[in-house]
Design an enzyme around this catalytic site. Structure first.
Site, PDB file in Angstrom:
ATOM      1  N   SER A 123       0.815  -1.213   0.000  1.00 20.34           N
ATOM      2  CA  SER A 123       0.000   0.000   0.000  1.00 20.34           C
ATOM      3  C   SER A 123       0.851   1.266   0.000  1.00 20.34           C
ATOM      4  O   SER A 123       0.553   2.221  -0.729  1.00 20.34           O
ATOM      5  CB  SER A 123      -0.940  -0.003   1.204  1.00 20.34           C
ATOM      6  OG  SER A 123      -0.212  -0.072   2.423  1.00 20.34           O
TER       7      SER A 123
ATOM      8  N   ARG B 158       6.741  -7.733  -6.814  1.00 19.41           N
ATOM      9  CA  ARG B 158       7.263  -9.106  -6.798  1.00 19.41           C
ATOM     10  C   ARG B 158       6.410 -10.049  -7.628  1.00 19.41           C
ATOM     11  O   ARG B 158       6.932 -10.957  -8.288  1.00 19.41           O
ATOM     12  CB  ARG B 158       7.330  -9.596  -5.349  1.00 19.41           C
ATOM     13  CG  ARG B 158       8.000 -10.948  -5.170  1.00 19.41           C
ATOM     14  CD  ARG B 158       8.105 -11.294  -3.716  1.00 19.41           C
ATOM     15  NE  ARG B 158       6.806 -11.249  -3.043  1.00 19.41           N
ATOM     16  CZ  ARG B 158       6.642 -11.437  -1.738  1.00 19.41           C
ATOM     17  NH1 ARG B 158       7.684 -11.634  -0.964  1.00 19.41           N
ATOM     18  NH2 ARG B 158       5.430 -11.397  -1.210  1.00 19.41           N
TER      19      ARG B 158
ATOM     20  N   GLY C 216       7.071   9.730   9.248  1.00 17.74           N
ATOM     21  CA  GLY C 216       6.097  10.678   9.769  1.00 17.74           C
ATOM     22  C   GLY C 216       4.728  10.042   9.860  1.00 17.74           C
ATOM     23  O   GLY C 216       4.538   8.863   9.538  1.00 17.74           O
TER      24      GLY C 216
ATOM     25  N   LYS D  55       7.803   3.875  17.565  1.00 19.59           N
ATOM     26  CA  LYS D  55       6.380   4.214  17.725  1.00 19.59           C
ATOM     27  C   LYS D  55       5.485   3.000  17.484  1.00 19.59           C
ATOM     28  O   LYS D  55       4.383   2.913  18.048  1.00 19.59           O
ATOM     29  CB  LYS D  55       6.012   5.372  16.795  1.00 19.59           C
ATOM     30  CG  LYS D  55       6.242   5.113  15.309  1.00 19.59           C
ATOM     31  CD  LYS D  55       5.030   4.582  14.602  1.00 19.59           C
ATOM     32  CE  LYS D  55       5.326   4.297  13.145  1.00 19.59           C
ATOM     33  NZ  LYS D  55       4.139   3.813  12.416  1.00 19.59           N
TER      34      LYS D  55
ATOM     35  N   THR E  66      -0.262   6.552  15.195  1.00 14.08           N
ATOM     36  CA  THR E  66      -0.255   5.093  15.259  1.00 14.08           C
ATOM     37  C   THR E  66      -0.921   4.568  16.522  1.00 14.08           C
ATOM     38  O   THR E  66      -1.451   3.458  16.528  1.00 14.08           O
ATOM     39  CB  THR E  66       1.205   4.573  15.176  1.00 14.08           C
ATOM     40  OG1 THR E  66       1.916   5.314  14.212  1.00 14.08           O
ATOM     41  CG2 THR E  66       1.238   3.118  14.784  1.00 14.08           C
TER      42      THR E  66
ATOM     43  N   SER F 284      -4.126   1.803  12.035  1.00  9.53           N
ATOM     44  CA  SER F 284      -2.821   1.337  12.498  1.00  9.53           C
ATOM     45  C   SER F 284      -2.825  -0.175  12.681  1.00  9.53           C
ATOM     46  O   SER F 284      -3.552  -0.717  13.519  1.00  9.53           O
ATOM     47  CB  SER F 284      -2.463   2.015  13.822  1.00  9.53           C
ATOM     48  OG  SER F 284      -1.379   1.362  14.447  1.00  9.53           O
ATOM     49  N   ARG F 285      -1.998  -0.868  11.925  1.00  8.01           N
ATOM     50  CA  ARG F 285      -1.916  -2.321  12.030  1.00  8.01           C
ATOM     51  C   ARG F 285      -1.371  -2.741  13.400  1.00  8.01           C
ATOM     52  O   ARG F 285      -1.787  -3.747  13.965  1.00  8.01           O
ATOM     53  CB  ARG F 285      -1.037  -2.880  10.911  1.00  8.01           C
ATOM     54  CG  ARG F 285      -1.602  -2.624   9.530  1.00  8.01           C
ATOM     55  CD  ARG F 285      -0.845  -3.350   8.454  1.00  8.01           C
ATOM     56  NE  ARG F 285       0.506  -2.875   8.265  1.00  8.01           N
ATOM     57  CZ  ARG F 285       0.843  -1.841   7.497  1.00  8.01           C
ATOM     58  NH1 ARG F 285      -0.089  -1.146   6.874  1.00  8.01           N
ATOM     59  NH2 ARG F 285       2.104  -1.471   7.344  1.00  8.01           N
TER      60      ARG F 285
ATOM     61  N   VAL G 105       1.990  -6.348   6.892  1.00  5.24           N
ATOM     62  CA  VAL G 105       2.904  -6.609   7.992  1.00  5.24           C
ATOM     63  C   VAL G 105       2.719  -5.569   9.095  1.00  5.24           C
ATOM     64  O   VAL G 105       2.658  -4.366   8.832  1.00  5.24           O
ATOM     65  CB  VAL G 105       4.367  -6.580   7.505  1.00  5.24           C
ATOM     66  CG1 VAL G 105       5.332  -6.723   8.680  1.00  5.24           C
ATOM     67  CG2 VAL G 105       4.591  -7.696   6.485  1.00  5.24           C
TER      68      VAL G 105
END
Length: 330
Positions: free
Chosen positions: A10, A31, A135, A190, A247, A253-254, A278
């Site tokens: 992304s 890939r 950032g 973070k 985050t 936020s993952r 990830v």
């Protein structure tokens, strides 16, 4: 500017699209053949950005040689644990002293190196000019041209200004810095604190706890950063406090999502298996835990997140231990 963007996730796709729309000669390396074919035929990357058309001028290929032909600027946006491999894959196609822009955030687990150190090590024969882009950025918002501000850290002022001009748009504002170490460490640490914030939110602890985590997380970030040569003031800026707030509070936020799900009792491996992208904070926690021990820096939040992730510690117990540590001055 001719620029190669390495990484079709992304963030890589978003930055490549931004560069191409601004008029730069932009080549995106991906890939998978299927992703390349889809972007070429439909102008979309449906796995990561299904509802956003990409610039018609954006070239895409799975061939490193084609992507790197006559290119001096290379932007890497791959998961940080794979960035050494990405550097090495493109090394033979790079000119002497290329400009390497890193948009990956983390610490390499095997070596405990920062992203700039990995670049210097992997591309030692080329003498790269390194720039770190970091950032408060969600790709979902940037590709929709929502106002965003970031930091670009580069010790080579000329190269930094070139990249700043190439990437800046009316909705994507770039500030420059010479503190590469501070900017890259802020972007890495973070993510650890975001996992902690997700745990606190998942346990229902409210806004007070979240604010405390962000503030004390900033202290840990600054403490390690200073010990490794960063400028404390850097952590008050976009790549430190700005990225930390985003985050720790944003639903996109993952890493925060990992914490939320851990608090609900889900196992780490099950959480990661279900995620499309990830969560860098998981491996970064392991790396920073080892780095902290190596250079003897106090980081209690990081230690508790490590225990939750890798020692199956109950999140409620981790919070209790943090709150009942020896009282001290701020």
């Amino acid at each position: 500017m001719k620029i190669a963007v390495i990484g079709g996730g992304s963030w890589g796709t978003t930055l490549a699209d931004l560069l191409a729309k601004k008029g730069n000669d932009t080549r995106l390396w991906v890939r998978e053949q299927a992703v390349m074919h889809e972007i070429r035929t439909t102008r979309r990357n449906s796995w990561y950005l299904p509802d956003r058309p990409l610039a018609d001028s954006l070239e895409v290929s799975t061939d490193p040689a084609a992507v790197a032909e006559d290119v001096r600027h290379f932007l890497f946006a791959v998961p940080c644990q794979f960035i050494r491999n990405a550097y090495q894959r493109f090394q033979k196609y790079m000119p002497k002293s290329p400009v390497v822009i890193c948009a990956s955030k983390g610490i390499e687990l095997d070596s405990l190196m920062t992203m700039s150190q990995v670049c210097e090590d992997a591309l030692a024969s080329l003498k790269p000019r390194f720039a770190m882009l970091s950032g408060p950025t969600f790709a979902y918002e940037v590709i929709r041209e929502m106002p965003t501000a970031v930091t670009l850290a580069c010790k080579d002022k000329k190269a930094g200004k070139e990249v700043q001009e190439a990437l800046s748009t009316p909705y994507f504002r770039i500030y420059t810095s010479s503190d590469v170490r501070g900017v890259e460490l802020g972007g890495a640490i973070k993510n650890i604190i975001a996992i902690a914030a997700g745990v606190a939110d998942g346990l229902g602890f409210g806004a007070n706890a979240r604010a405390a985590l962000i503030t004390r997380g900033l202290t840990e970030m600054s403490r390690l950063g200073k010990a490794m040569g960063g400028d404390r003031q850097t952590f008050m800026g976009l790549s430190g406090m700005g990225d930390l707030v985003l985050t720790c509070t944003g639903d996109l936020s993952r890493n925060r999502q990992v914490g939320l799900r851990l608090a609900k009792g889900q196992k780490l491996l099950d959480i990661l298996a279900e995620m499309k992208m990830v969560a860098e904070g998981v491996k970064t926690t392991e790396a920073v835990h080892a780095l902290r021990e190596k250079i003897n820096v106090e980081m209690p939040l990081t230690e508790q997140v490590y225990a939750i992730l890798y020692q199956d510690k109950d999140p409620s117990l981790a919070v209790r231990e943090l709150m009942t540590r020896t009282l001290k001055d701020e």
